[in-house]
Design a protein around this motif. Sequence first.
Motif, mmCIF file in Angstrom:
data_model
loop_
_atom_site.group_PDB
_atom_site.id
_atom_site.type_symbol
_atom_site.label_atom_id
_atom_site.label_comp_id
_atom_site.label_asym_id
_atom_site.label_seq_id
_atom_site.Cartn_x
_atom_site.Cartn_y
_atom_site.Cartn_z
ATOM 1 N N SER A 1 0.871 -1.087 -0.041
ATOM 2 C CA SER A 1 -0.061 -0.018 0.043
ATOM 3 C C SER A 1 0.890 1.057 0.100
ATOM 4 O O SER A 1 0.209 2.440 -0.032
ATOM 5 C CB SER A 1 -0.886 0.031 1.138
ATOM 6 N N GLN A 2 2.211 1.152 0.507
ATOM 7 C CA GLN A 2 2.874 2.560 0.415
ATOM 8 C C GLN A 2 3.739 2.636 -1.028
ATOM 9 O O GLN A 2 3.440 2.688 -1.907
ATOM 10 C CB GLN A 2 3.677 2.334 1.722
ATOM 11 N N ALA A 3 5.207 2.408 -0.813
ATOM 12 C CA ALA A 3 5.925 2.668 -1.766
ATOM 13 C C ALA A 3 5.857 1.727 -3.071
ATOM 14 O O ALA A 3 5.842 1.967 -4.314
ATOM 15 C CB ALA A 3 7.299 2.807 -1.419
ATOM 16 N N SER A 4 5.733 0.395 -2.557
ATOM 17 C CA SER A 4 5.910 -0.894 -3.499
ATOM 18 C C SER A 4 4.826 -0.521 -4.711
ATOM 19 O O SER A 4 4.997 -1.010 -5.644
ATOM 20 C CB SER A 4 6.102 -2.153 -2.742
ATOM 21 N N GLY A 5 3.575 -0.301 -4.285
ATOM 22 C CA GLY A 5 2.325 -0.294 -4.946
ATOM 23 C C GLY A 5 2.348 0.761 -6.038
ATOM 24 O O GLY A 5 1.699 0.899 -6.859
ATOM 25 N N ARG B 1 8.342 11.050 10.778
ATOM 26 C CA ARG B 1 8.394 11.456 12.362
ATOM 27 C C ARG B 1 8.131 12.962 12.619
ATOM 28 O O ARG B 1 7.340 13.163 13.755
ATOM 29 C CB ARG B 1 9.758 11.387 12.809
ATOM 30 N N SER B 2 8.003 13.817 11.711
ATOM 31 C CA SER B 2 7.490 15.059 11.942
ATOM 32 C C SER B 2 6.018 15.475 11.446
ATOM 33 O O SER B 2 5.585 16.515 11.420
ATOM 34 C CB SER B 2 8.279 16.064 11.382
ATOM 35 N N ARG B 3 5.636 14.224 11.060
ATOM 36 C CA ARG B 3 4.059 14.525 10.551
ATOM 37 C C ARG B 3 3.353 13.583 11.533
ATOM 38 O O ARG B 3 3.691 12.925 12.359
ATOM 39 C CB ARG B 3 4.014 13.667 9.107
ATOM 40 N N PRO B 4 2.060 13.833 11.563
ATOM 41 C CA PRO B 4 1.085 13.168 12.385
ATOM 42 C C PRO B 4 1.120 11.535 12.298
ATOM 43 O O PRO B 4 1.639 11.009 11.185
ATOM 44 C CB PRO B 4 -0.319 13.429 11.794
ATOM 45 N N ALA B 5 0.820 10.917 13.296
ATOM 46 C CA ALA B 5 1.078 9.269 13.100
ATOM 47 C C ALA B 5 0.238 8.643 12.053
ATOM 48 O O ALA B 5 0.741 7.565 11.702
ATOM 49 C CB ALA B 5 0.699 8.754 14.796
ATOM 50 N N THR B 6 -0.710 9.564 11.737
ATOM 51 C CA THR B 6 -1.750 8.768 10.602
ATOM 52 C C THR B 6 -1.157 8.726 9.349
ATOM 53 O O THR B 6 -1.580 8.627 8.231
ATOM 54 C CB THR B 6 -2.871 9.513 10.573
ATOM 55 N N PHE B 7 -0.203 9.808 8.924
ATOM 56 C CA PHE B 7 0.493 10.218 7.968
ATOM 57 C C PHE B 7 0.948 8.794 6.978
ATOM 58 O O PHE B 7 1.563 7.951 7.563
ATOM 59 C CB PHE B 7 1.851 10.983 8.028
ATOM 60 N N ASP C 1 -1.248 10.755 1.576
ATOM 61 C CA ASP C 1 -0.950 12.212 2.147
ATOM 62 C C ASP C 1 -0.028 12.895 1.565
ATOM 63 O O ASP C 1 0.030 14.340 1.960
ATOM 64 C CB ASP C 1 -1.064 12.082 3.708
ATOM 65 N N LEU C 2 0.944 12.438 0.861
ATOM 66 C CA LEU C 2 2.023 13.186 0.476
ATOM 67 C C LEU C 2 1.564 14.115 -0.578
ATOM 68 O O LEU C 2 1.006 13.793 -1.516
ATOM 69 C CB LEU C 2 2.950 12.093 0.016
ATOM 70 N N PRO C 3 2.020 15.310 -0.587
ATOM 71 C CA PRO C 3 1.427 16.449 -1.681
ATOM 72 C C PRO C 3 2.282 16.162 -2.988
ATOM 73 O O PRO C 3 3.617 15.756 -2.720
ATOM 74 C CB PRO C 3 1.837 17.753 -1.042
ATOM 75 N N LEU C 4 1.588 16.181 -4.095
ATOM 76 C CA LEU C 4 2.141 15.818 -5.326
ATOM 77 C C LEU C 4 2.245 17.112 -5.888
ATOM 78 O O LEU C 4 1.404 18.158 -5.906
ATOM 79 C CB LEU C 4 1.563 14.846 -6.207
ATOM 80 N N ASP C 5 3.429 17.258 -6.991
ATOM 81 C CA ASP C 5 3.302 18.337 -7.565
ATOM 82 C C ASP C 5 3.859 18.168 -9.322
ATOM 83 O O ASP C 5 4.851 17.909 -9.585
ATOM 84 C CB ASP C 5 4.698 19.356 -6.962
ATOM 85 N N LEU C 6 2.779 18.344 -9.919
ATOM 86 C CA LEU C 6 2.843 17.780 -11.432
ATOM 87 C C LEU C 6 3.927 18.967 -12.143
ATOM 88 O O LEU C 6 4.504 18.429 -13.125
ATOM 89 C CB LEU C 6 1.475 18.019 -12.102
ATOM 90 N N GLY D 1 3.151 9.317 -6.745
ATOM 91 C CA GLY D 1 4.119 9.498 -5.832
ATOM 92 C C GLY D 1 4.484 8.858 -4.784
ATOM 93 O O GLY D 1 3.302 8.441 -4.204
ATOM 94 N N GLY D 2 5.577 9.022 -4.165
ATOM 95 C CA GLY D 2 5.728 8.117 -2.780
ATOM 96 C C GLY D 2 7.068 8.616 -2.377
ATOM 97 O O GLY D 2 7.919 9.530 -3.092
#
Length: 401
Positions: A38-42, A272-278, A282-287, A314-315
């Motif tokens: 569900s994170q980088a690999s996918g 570590r500086s983001r909420p625990a739910t990050f 939730d990563l902002p993307l920039d086309l 992105g990831g």
Amino acid sequence: MHPDVVVIGAGALGLSTALHCALFGRTVVVVERDTAGSQASGRAAGLFKSVQADELRTTLARRSIARAVSIDDWAGVSLKVARSGSFLVARTGEHQAHLRAEAGRSRQWGADVAEAGRAELARRVSYYRGDASELALWCPEDVYIEEPMALVWALVAACRRHGVELAESEAVTGIVLSGGQVTGVETARRSIATTAVVDAAGAWTRQVAELAGEPAAVAPVRHQLLITEPATDLDRVQPIVRVVDAAVYLRPARGGLMFGGFEADPLPVDPRSRPATFRTADLPLDLSVLRKMSAQVAAQAPLAGELPVAEHRGGMFTMTPDGRFIAGPVPDAPGLWVASGCNGSGFSSSLAIGEALAGWICDMPGGLDIGALSPARFGPVTDEALITAGVWQYAHYYDPA
Ligand SMILES: Cc1cc2nc3c(=O)[nH]c(=O)nc-3n(C[C@H](O)[C@H](O)[C@H](O)COP(=O)(O)OP(=O)(O)OC[C@H]3O[C@@H](n4cnc5c(N)ncnc54)[C@H](O)[C@@H]3O)c2cc1C
């Protein structure tokens, strides 16, 4: 429950390590906070690259290609691999000299690399218009996997087939130590006793290592790609093209074109500086980052910038100060192992890294020596130094020398 090995994280690196530990006869539990892949690999581009900056990475990359195309034979699961080959292209004199030197070294390390003429590039690739001033290297060993989740699902199926327990939606919240030695993990639901814990938590590797009071020299950095809407003549397997002076890659995808690249000033991300739910979603993307890079190859690959975007994703890469994986035992916490520091190649090297690391954990003779990737090679690194080095490695993905 007392499995021999607990793996934290069901990405490509964790699943491959778990599978190989099981193939070596160990009982294994994989604990995954969300779902497998569900994170980088996918989100990976699915590219495999035989030309690498040093001999060990070349061996790992080529071994992974061999393992991917033969996964049915050794793991009993099927996986569709596009045996496309790839071109490495350089348009500047400086990058051409770099590629020629890299090709010479790669050949010594066993990779199949040859200079290709303009006609060969044009014959094999419809979406890239080279010209006579470019240098193109043909790398016939390279492959891609069309959808990255196909590898994740193959690994999950192989894990289940070989007795691995995969626990999804279960976060590891603690690593238990007794007399400095790892004795188990705590999850949101239970305690699991074990003497071997593998931190394969991707962008969260540092947090997980810190549960045992240990550092991990991993700096997550954002990476993005896009897939265009379908276009004529892209609905077939064609070679990957990597333009090293522009630090971009292209391949056919879903009848359109995949385009991604490595900007010089990427975004470091410290979960570590983001909420625990990050999470990655939730990563902002920039086309605009990709638009600037596609403009650099507009004359050669116009479709990358012209076709409508069907998917932009992105990831996080897990960058290390020397651009190499981290795979091995944590020296000050016996029983704790790390499988991380992908530096953008963790998807494609996962089959060989998992095999070698599992051989080390399970004390199997005759495996590939990956001692050079041990976490012990880094002394204390400040956050600032880690990010600076990680960003440098990212920006120099295609020319690390
Ligand atoms: C856009 C993009 C394109 C890429 N393209 C390529 C490519 O073409 N080729 C290539 O080789 N690589 C590529 N990569 C890199 C590749 O995706 C990574 O190297 C690889 O997926 C890393 O796998 P992993 O297992 O380390 O991490 P992940 O896949 O992120 O897995 C880590 C897992 O750990 C879990 N986790 C975290 N904390 C906990 C906890 N406390 N308890 C339980 N579980 C936890 C997470 O939920 C996650 O599922 C790309 C990456 C991106 C973002």
